[in-house]
Scaffold this motif. Structure first.
Motif, PDB file in Angstrom:
ATOM      1  N   MET A 187       0.895  -1.204  -0.014  1.00 39.90           N
ATOM      2  CA  MET A 187      -0.099   0.029   0.089  1.00 39.90           C
ATOM      3  C   MET A 187       0.978   1.255  -0.094  1.00 39.90           C
ATOM      4  SD  MET A 187      -3.044  -0.701  -0.169  1.00 39.90           S
ATOM      5  CE  MET A 187      -3.971   0.506   0.506  1.00 39.90           C
ATOM      6  N   PHE A 188       2.204   1.282   0.477  1.00 41.04           N
ATOM      7  CA  PHE A 188       3.047   2.144   0.217  1.00 41.04           C
ATOM      8  C   PHE A 188       3.505   2.390  -1.066  1.00 41.04           C
ATOM      9  CE2 PHE A 188       7.330   4.071   1.719  1.00 41.04           C
ATOM     10  CZ  PHE A 188       6.731   5.337   2.192  1.00 41.04           C
ATOM     11  N   ARG A 189       3.096   3.363  -2.144  1.00 40.88           N
ATOM     12  CA  ARG A 189       3.376   3.420  -3.618  1.00 40.88           C
ATOM     13  C   ARG A 189       4.855   3.059  -3.809  1.00 40.88           C
ATOM     14  NH1 ARG A 189       0.990   7.959  -7.374  1.00 40.88           N
ATOM     15  NH2 ARG A 189       1.573   6.781  -9.265  1.00 40.88           N
ATOM     16  N   ARG A 190       5.582   3.405  -2.891  1.00 41.60           N
ATOM     17  CA  ARG A 190       7.122   3.297  -3.377  1.00 41.60           C
ATOM     18  C   ARG A 190       7.762   2.106  -3.444  1.00 41.60           C
ATOM     19  NH1 ARG A 190      11.660   7.671  -2.126  1.00 41.60           N
ATOM     20  NH2 ARG A 190      13.598   6.757  -3.439  1.00 41.60           N
ATOM     21  N   LEU A 191       6.984   1.077  -2.250  1.00 42.85           N
ATOM     22  CA  LEU A 191       7.385  -0.239  -2.309  1.00 42.85           C
ATOM     23  C   LEU A 191       6.538  -1.322  -3.370  1.00 42.85           C
ATOM     24  CD1 LEU A 191       7.628  -0.462   1.597  1.00 42.85           C
ATOM     25  CD2 LEU A 191       9.513  -0.338  -0.102  1.00 42.85           C
ATOM     26  N   ALA A 192       5.644  -0.517  -3.954  1.00 45.65           N
ATOM     27  CA  ALA A 192       4.632  -1.365  -4.949  1.00 45.65           C
ATOM     28  C   ALA A 192       5.552  -1.904  -6.193  1.00 45.65           C
ATOM     29  CB  ALA A 192       3.520  -0.454  -5.310  1.00 45.65           C
ATOM     30  N   ARG A 193       6.704  -0.968  -6.144  1.00 43.38           N
ATOM     31  CA  ARG A 193       7.428  -1.509  -7.346  1.00 43.38           C
ATOM     32  C   ARG A 193       8.891  -1.723  -7.060  1.00 43.38           C
ATOM     33  NH1 ARG A 193       3.106  -2.062  -8.806  1.00 43.38           N
ATOM     34  NH2 ARG A 193       2.218  -1.312 -10.521  1.00 43.38           N
ATOM     35  N   ASP A 194       9.879  -2.189  -7.625  1.00 45.09           N
ATOM     36  CA  ASP A 194      11.279  -2.408  -7.036  1.00 45.09           C
ATOM     37  C   ASP A 194      12.049  -1.236  -7.636  1.00 45.09           C
ATOM     38  OD1 ASP A 194      13.230  -3.240  -5.996  1.00 45.09           O
ATOM     39  OD2 ASP A 194      13.763  -4.815  -7.268  1.00 45.09           O
ATOM     40  N   TYR A 195      11.894   0.136  -7.287  1.00 46.59           N
ATOM     41  CA  TYR A 195      12.494   1.276  -7.884  1.00 46.59           C
ATOM     42  C   TYR A 195      13.958   1.337  -7.165  1.00 46.59           C
ATOM     43  CZ  TYR A 195       8.096   2.912  -9.378  1.00 46.59           C
ATOM     44  OH  TYR A 195       6.761   2.984 -10.184  1.00 46.59           O
ATOM     45  N   GLU A 196      14.131   0.957  -5.959  1.00 45.77           N
ATOM     46  CA  GLU A 196      15.602   1.187  -5.344  1.00 45.77           C
ATOM     47  C   GLU A 196      16.705   0.610  -5.780  1.00 45.77           C
ATOM     48  OE1 GLU A 196      15.080   3.699  -3.405  1.00 45.77           O
ATOM     49  OE2 GLU A 196      13.013   3.724  -3.666  1.00 45.77           O
TER      50      GLU A 196
END
Length: 141
Positions: A99-108
Motif C-alpha cells: 500500500m506504500f506506493r514506493r514499495l509497490a515497484r522495485d525502484y530502489e
C-alpha cells in the motif's frame, strides 16, 4: 525426418543423476548461510516458522544453533486455497507494505534504501494505528 541434435541443456535421467545431488547440496548450503546470518544478527532467536521446502535441509543445522524450526504445512485432505496460519501473517504484512506506493515497484537500487523504506512504512502503519487515523491510499486516485 531428421532428428535434431541434442542441446546441452537437455537433461536426461543419467545427467540429472549427476546434477540433482549438486543442486540439493547448493540449496542446503544457501539455507545454512541464511540461518547463520539470522542467528548472528539476532542471537536471541529461538523459533522459526518455515515452509515445507525447508523441512529436510535446515532442521539439523538450526538445532545446532539452538533454533527450533516449526514447519507450517497444509491440513491433510485440504483442496484449493487454504490460508496457512503463519504464512498468512507474512502475506498480510506484504499487503500492508504494497500500500506504500514506493514499495509497490522495485525502484530502489540499494538494498539498504529498500530496508529503510520498509521500516518507514511499518513506523507509519504503527503510528496510524495508535492515533486512529485512516490510511490514505494511492490506489483510488
Amino acid at each position: 525426418m531428421t532428428r535434431r541434435a541434442p542441446y546441452p541443456t537437455d537433461l536426461s535421467d543419467e545427467r540429472w543423476g549427476l546434477i540433482g545431488p549438486m543442486l540439493e547440496n547448493w540449496r542446503a548450503a544457501r539455507h545454512h548461510r541464511a540461518l547463520d546470518t539470522a542467528y548472528a544478527r539476532f542471537p536471541r532467536l529461538r523459533t522459526l516458522w518455515a515452509d515445507s521446502a525447508f523441512r529436510t535441509t535446515c532442521i539439523e543445522h538450526a538445532a545446532r544453533l539452538g533454533i527450533a524450526i516449526e514447519v507450517v504445512q497444509r491440513a491433510p485432505g485440504s483442496r484449493g486455497f487454504v490460508p496457512l496460519p503463519r504464512r498468512w501473517t507474512i502475506e498480510r504484512t506484504f499487503g500492508w507494505l504494497m500500500m506504500f506506493r514506493r514499495l509497490a515497484r522495485d525502484y530502489e537500487t540499494l538494498p539498504a534504501r529498500s530496508a529503510a523504506l520498509i521500516q518507514l512504512r511499518m513506523i507509519d502503519l504503527m503510528a496510524r494505528r495508535l492515533t486512529g487515523e485512516s490510511t490514505p491510499t494511492w490506489r483510488g486516485t
